[in-house]
Design a protein around this motif. Structure first.
Motif, short mmCIF file in Angstrom:
data_model
loop_
_atom_site.label_atom_id
_atom_site.label_comp_id
_atom_site.label_asym_id
_atom_site.label_seq_id
_atom_site.Cartn_x
_atom_site.Cartn_y
_atom_site.Cartn_z
N LEU A 86 0.84 -1.19 0.00
CA LEU A 86 0.00 0.00 0.00
C LEU A 86 0.88 1.24 0.00
O LEU A 86 1.86 1.30 0.73
N SER A 87 0.50 2.21 -0.76
CA SER A 87 1.25 3.46 -0.75
C SER A 87 0.28 4.61 -0.51
O SER A 87 -0.79 4.67 -1.11
N GLY A 88 0.65 5.47 0.40
CA GLY A 88 -0.21 6.63 0.73
C GLY A 88 0.14 7.16 2.11
O GLY A 88 1.14 6.76 2.71
N LYS A 89 -0.72 8.04 2.59
CA LYS A 89 -0.46 8.64 3.90
C LYS A 89 -0.92 7.71 5.03
O LYS A 89 -1.68 6.76 4.81
N MET A 90 -0.46 8.01 6.21
CA MET A 90 -0.96 7.31 7.39
C MET A 90 -1.56 8.33 8.36
O MET A 90 -1.12 9.49 8.41
N VAL A 91 -2.59 7.88 9.07
CA VAL A 91 -3.14 8.66 10.18
C VAL A 91 -2.89 7.88 11.45
O VAL A 91 -3.05 6.65 11.48
N ILE A 92 -2.49 8.60 12.49
CA ILE A 92 -2.34 7.96 13.80
C ILE A 92 -3.10 8.78 14.83
O ILE A 92 -3.12 10.02 14.76
N GLY A 93 -3.78 8.08 15.74
CA GLY A 93 -4.54 8.76 16.77
C GLY A 93 -4.40 8.06 18.11
O GLY A 93 -3.95 6.91 18.19
N GLN A 94 -4.76 8.78 19.16
CA GLN A 94 -4.70 8.24 20.53
C GLN A 94 -6.11 8.32 21.12
O GLN A 94 -6.81 9.30 20.89
N SER A 95 -6.48 7.31 21.90
CA SER A 95 -7.86 7.24 22.36
C SER A 95 -7.95 6.72 23.80
O SER A 95 -7.05 6.02 24.26
N GLY A 96 -9.01 7.06 24.48
CA GLY A 96 -9.24 6.56 25.84
C GLY A 96 -8.36 7.23 26.88
O GLY A 96 -7.70 8.23 26.61
N GLY A 97 -8.36 6.66 28.08
CA GLY A 97 -7.56 7.22 29.17
C GLY A 97 -6.08 7.19 28.84
O GLY A 97 -5.56 6.14 28.46
N PRO A 98 -5.39 8.33 28.94
CA PRO A 98 -3.96 8.36 28.64
C PRO A 98 -3.13 7.54 29.64
O PRO A 98 -3.63 7.12 30.68
N THR A 99 -1.88 7.32 29.27
CA THR A 99 -0.91 6.69 30.17
C THR A 99 0.37 7.52 30.12
O THR A 99 0.47 8.44 29.31
N VAL A 100 1.34 7.16 30.92
CA VAL A 100 2.60 7.92 30.89
C VAL A 100 3.52 7.47 29.75
O VAL A 100 4.54 8.10 29.52
N VAL A 101 3.16 6.37 29.07
CA VAL A 101 4.00 5.92 27.96
C VAL A 101 3.24 5.88 26.63
O VAL A 101 3.78 5.39 25.63
N ILE A 102 2.04 6.41 26.58
CA ILE A 102 1.26 6.36 25.33
C ILE A 102 1.98 7.12 24.21
O ILE A 102 1.85 6.78 23.03
N ASN A 103 2.77 8.12 24.58
CA ASN A 103 3.51 8.86 23.56
C ASN A 103 4.74 8.10 23.06
O ASN A 103 5.24 8.39 21.97
N GLN A 104 5.21 7.15 23.83
CA GLN A 104 6.28 6.27 23.32
C GLN A 104 5.75 5.50 22.11
O GLN A 104 6.46 5.33 21.11
N SER A 105 4.52 5.02 22.20
CA SER A 105 3.94 4.28 21.08
C SER A 105 3.76 5.18 19.87
O SER A 105 4.03 4.78 18.73
N LEU A 106 3.30 6.40 20.12
CA LEU A 106 3.13 7.37 19.04
C LEU A 106 4.47 7.61 18.34
O LEU A 106 4.57 7.54 17.10
N VAL A 107 5.49 7.89 19.12
CA VAL A 107 6.80 8.22 18.56
C VAL A 107 7.43 6.99 17.89
O VAL A 107 8.05 7.10 16.83
N GLY A 108 7.22 5.82 18.50
CA GLY A 108 7.71 4.58 17.89
C GLY A 108 7.12 4.38 16.49
O GLY A 108 7.83 4.03 15.53
N ALA A 109 5.83 4.65 16.36
CA ALA A 109 5.16 4.48 15.07
C ALA A 109 5.62 5.54 14.06
O ALA A 109 5.89 5.23 12.90
N VAL A 110 5.73 6.77 14.54
CA VAL A 110 6.11 7.87 13.63
C VAL A 110 7.53 7.66 13.10
O VAL A 110 7.78 7.78 11.90
N LEU A 111 8.44 7.30 13.98
CA LEU A 111 9.83 7.12 13.53
C LEU A 111 9.96 5.90 12.62
O LEU A 111 10.73 5.94 11.65
N ALA A 112 9.17 4.87 12.87
CA ALA A 112 9.19 3.70 11.97
C ALA A 112 8.63 4.09 10.60
O ALA A 112 9.14 3.67 9.55
N ALA A 113 7.57 4.90 10.61
CA ALA A 113 6.92 5.30 9.35
C ALA A 113 7.85 6.14 8.48
O ALA A 113 7.81 6.06 7.25
#
Lengths: 395, 395
Positions: free
Chosen positions: B5-32
Motif C-alpha cells: 500500500l502506498s499513501g499517507k498514514m493517520v495515527i490517533g490516541q484514544s481513551g484514558g492516557p498513560t505515561v508511555v502512550i507517547n512512546q507508542s506514538l513516537v515509535g510508530a512515527v519514527l518507523a513510518a
C-alpha cells in the motif's frame, strides 16, 4: 554553660511524617556519635508516647549502612505521634530522663512539637536539671515561624508540582474541569507549589485557592467559567483548608485529632463538594468534571525527594546536636537562605518560644490581587527549593 | 497483498492516557519515516474526533529531538477522546481518508479503540478500499485479551506499588486503618500491583480487594478487625470497581461516559464509604481511619515510568507500522513474554476481533482463596514488568 553536659540523648519524631524526616534523625545520630560526652543514643518510639513507656531503640551502635537506608526511606522510622503532653505527662517524661541519665532531648516535628520541647525545657530550668532540648523542624506545611522554610516541605512541594504537570497533560488530552485538593490546613504553601507545574502560558493549574484568602463560592464559579471560556478546560488547585468568610471550612468530616485540629485529610469530601459546585456553574451543560484529593502520598511518596530538602533535613539534625553540645542552650533550628541563584543556606538557632504554638502562613506578596493565583515573587521563593523539574514535550 | 500500500498514514490516541502512550506514538512515527511508501504522517487531534473534523498535525517533519521529548511526557500528546463512532461517523471517517489519500490508520487505545479500528477495517474491506488498520494496545487497566500485558499498565502499577510503599511506612509511623482506592473498573490488575510494596511480612497492604471477587461488607469488617488484632494497624487496597453480590458498585456517582461506562474515578466517594464501614467495624472505639483515592495520578504522574513499559510501548508502535507496511493486514499488536528471569518479550499480531469489545480480568490463580489478597503466581507475573523498587530502611 561552663562545662559541657554529659549523658545520654533521646531523639523522637512527632506529627505528620515527611519523606526526609529520617534524614534529620540520621543527621542527629551520626553527629552525636562524634561527641564523646553523649554517652548513649536512645530513639523514642512514637515520640513522647515512647518516652512515657520507656520504649526506646538503642541507636548507639546501628550500622551506618542501615542508618543511611533509613535516611532515604519515607515516614518516621521511629514511629510518630500526635500527643500534646500535659503537666503530669511532662513530669513523667522527666522522671524517665533522670532514670536513664538523659541530658539531651531532640524532638523532630512542627510547631506543636516545638511547644512540647519548650514546656520540657522550661520544666528542666525550674527543676535545676542540667539538660538541653533542641527542636528540629519538620513539616510539609512549611508553616513554622522564623525559618525561611521547613525541611519536608520542598519534597512534598515537588510531589505536588509533578502531580500537576502530569495531570495537566492528562486534562489537556481529555478536556474538562479538574479539581485537585492539596494538603495544608492553614497555610497555602503546598497548594501554591502547584504553580511550578506551568511551563507555558496555557498550562494548568489555571486557578489556585489558598486558605489565606476567603473562598467565595460565586467567585469560584465565575473564575472557572472564565478559564473554560478561554482554554476550553480548567485545572484547579485547592487547599484542603479553604474556608468561607466566617472561617468555616468548605468541607470537613468534623473529626478532630488530639491537638484539637479538624480532620481535613484522608477524605475526598472537599473534592466532591468542589466538583458539585463546578457542575452548578454550567447549568444545563454536560461538562466533564473530576476531582482528586492527593492525600497522604504528598508526604510519603518515595523517589521524588528534592535534593535541597534531603540535604537540609540532614543538616538541621546535625546542627541541632552540635549546637546542643557546644552551648547547652535550648532552641529550635531554623534555616536562613543565603542566596537563591545559586541556592545556598545555613542553619541558626531561634528561641523555642518563637516557633512554638503559633504557625505562619503565606505572605501577601506571594498571592495575586484576585486571590486565585500566586505571584512571580512566590515562584522565585519556591523554585530553588523544589529543584529542576522535567520538561514536558508537546506537539 | 502483492503490492505494498502506498499513501499517507493517520495515527490517533484514544481513551484514558498513560505515561508511555507517547512512546507508542513516537515509535510508530519514527518507523513510518523509514518507509518510502508512507508518503505523509498525520496525527489526528483527539482521535476519531479529530479525523471527523480533519484536525491533523503533520508529523512528517517534526524534529526527532522534539519527538523524543514528547515520548517521555505523560498523557496523549495528540489529545485523546472517548468516542465510539456510529455507522454515519465511520463513513465520514472514510470520506476524510479518501480525500487525504490515507492508506494506513493506527489507533492507540484499549478495547474500545480496537473495536473502532475493527469497524473501520471491515468497512474498508466492504468498500474495496485498499487500506490497513492496526490497533496499538494501551491501557493502565491491563485488561486486553490475548496479550500478556498492556503498555501503560506497568508504569501505573509502579506508581501504585511506590505509593503503597510510602503510605505503609506512613501508616506504621502513625498507626491506624488506611484505605487506598485504586483505578480499575472491571479488572484488579492495578490494585493487585499494590502487593509489590511488601518487603517484610508485616508490611501492607494487608488486604487487597479486587473487582473479580464479590465484595462482602461483613467479611470486609471481619478482615480489617483480624489485621488490626495482629498488627495494631491495617492498610487496605481496594479497586474502584468492587461490587456486591448483585453486581452493584459499592459506591458511584452514577455518571456515565459515552461508552456507557459508569464514572468511578475522579471522586472520593468509595474511599469515604469504605472508611465509614471501617469505623462501623469498631463500635464504641476511637479508631484513626483515613481513605485516599489515588485517582488520575496513577496514569499521569511523571518520573516513575517502568523501564520495561517505556521500551515495550515504543516497540508496539514500531511493530505496528512495520507489520502494516510488510503485510497490509489489519490486526492488533500483542506482547508475548519469552522469559521472566531475565525478562524478555516480543510482539505479534492478533486479529482485531480477538481484542475488540470484550475485556479480560485477573486469572483465578492470581487471587487467594479468601478473595482478599493475591498469590505468589501473581507476584511472579507482575514484578518483572514493574522493575526494581527502592528498598525501605527500618530500625
Amino acid at each position: 554553660m561552663a562545662t559541657k553536659l554529659s549523658g545520654k540523648m533521646v531523639i523522637g519524631q512527632s506529627g505528620g511524617p515527611t519523606v526526609v524526616i529520617n534524614q534529620s534523625l540520621v543527621g542527629a545520630v551520626l553527629a552525636a556519635r562524634k561527641q564523646s560526652n553523649i554517652t548513649g543514643i536512645l530513639g523514642a518510639r512514637h515520640g513522647i508516647a515512647g518516652i512515657l513507656k520507656e520504649d526506646f531503640i538503642d541507636l548507639t551502635t546501628q550500622s551506618v549502612e542501615q542508618l543511611e537506608l533509613v535516611a532515604t526511606t519515607p515516614a518516621a522510622a521511629l514511629g510518630s505521634v500526635r500527643l500534646k503532653p500535659g503537666q503530669a505527662e511532662c513530669e513523667k517524661v522527666f522522671e524517665v530522663f533522670r532514670k536513664h541519665d538523659v541530658r539531651y532531648f531532640f524532638y523532630i516535628g512542627g510547631n506543636d512539637s516545638a511547644e512540647t520541647a519548650h514546656i520540657i525545657a522550661e520544666m528542666a530550668k525550674q527543676a535545676n536539671y542540667d539538660f538541653c532540648t533542641v527542636h528540629i523542624p519538620k513539616t510539609i506545611d512549611n508553616d513554622l515561624k522564623v525559618t525561611d522554610h521547613c525541611p519536608g516541605y520542598a519534597s512534598a512541594a515537588r510531589f505536588v508540582a509533578l502531580a500537576f504537570m502530569g495531570d495537566d497533560r492528562d486534562n489537556r488530552a481529555l478536556e474538562g474541569i479538574k479539581v485537585n485538593v492539596v494538603m495544608g490546613r492553614n497555610a497555602g504553601f503546598l497548594t501554591a507549589a502547584s504553580a511550578l507545574a506551568r511551563q507555558e502560558e496555557r498550562d494548568g493549574p489555571h486557578l489556585i485557592y489558598l486558605p489565606e484568602r476567603v473562598f467565595d463560592v460565586d467567585k469560584f464559579k465565575q473564575d472557572v467559567r472564565a478559564v473554560v471560556a478561554k482554554y476550553g478546560r480548567c485545572v484547579v488547585a485547592a487547599s484542603e483548608g479553604i474556608s468561607d468568610k466566617d472561617g468555616n471550612p468548605i468541607s470537613t468530616t468534623g473529626e478532630r485529632d488530639s491537638h484539637g485540629n479538624i480532620q481535613l485529610s484522608g477524605t475526598g469530601a472537599l473534592g466532591d463538594t468542589l466538583a458539585a459546585l463546578v457542575k452548578e456553574a454550567f447549568p444545563g451543560q454536560k461538562v466533564r468534571v473530576r476531582a482528586d484529593t492527593f492525600g497522604y502520598l504528598q508526604r510519603s511518596f518515595p523517589t521524588i525527594v528534592s535534593a535541597v530538602d534531603a540535604k537540609e533535613a540532614r543538616m538541621v539534625g546535625d546542627y541541632a546536636v552540635n549546637h546542643a553540645v557546644a552551648t547547652g542552650e535550648p532552641g529550635s533550628v531554623a534555616i536562613r537562605r543565603l542566596s537563591s541563584k545559586p541556592y545556598s543556606s545555613e542553619c541558626f538557632i531561634t528561641p523555642l518560644s518563637s516557633v512554638a504554638r503559633e504557625a505562619t502562613a503565606m505572605k501577601d506578596e506571594y498571592i495575586n490581587a484576585a486571590g486565585n493565583d500566586v505571584t512571580q515573587a512566590w515562584l522565585d521563593y519556591v523554585a530553588p527549593l523544589v529543584g529542576e523539574l522535567p520538561k514536558m514535550g508537546r506537539l
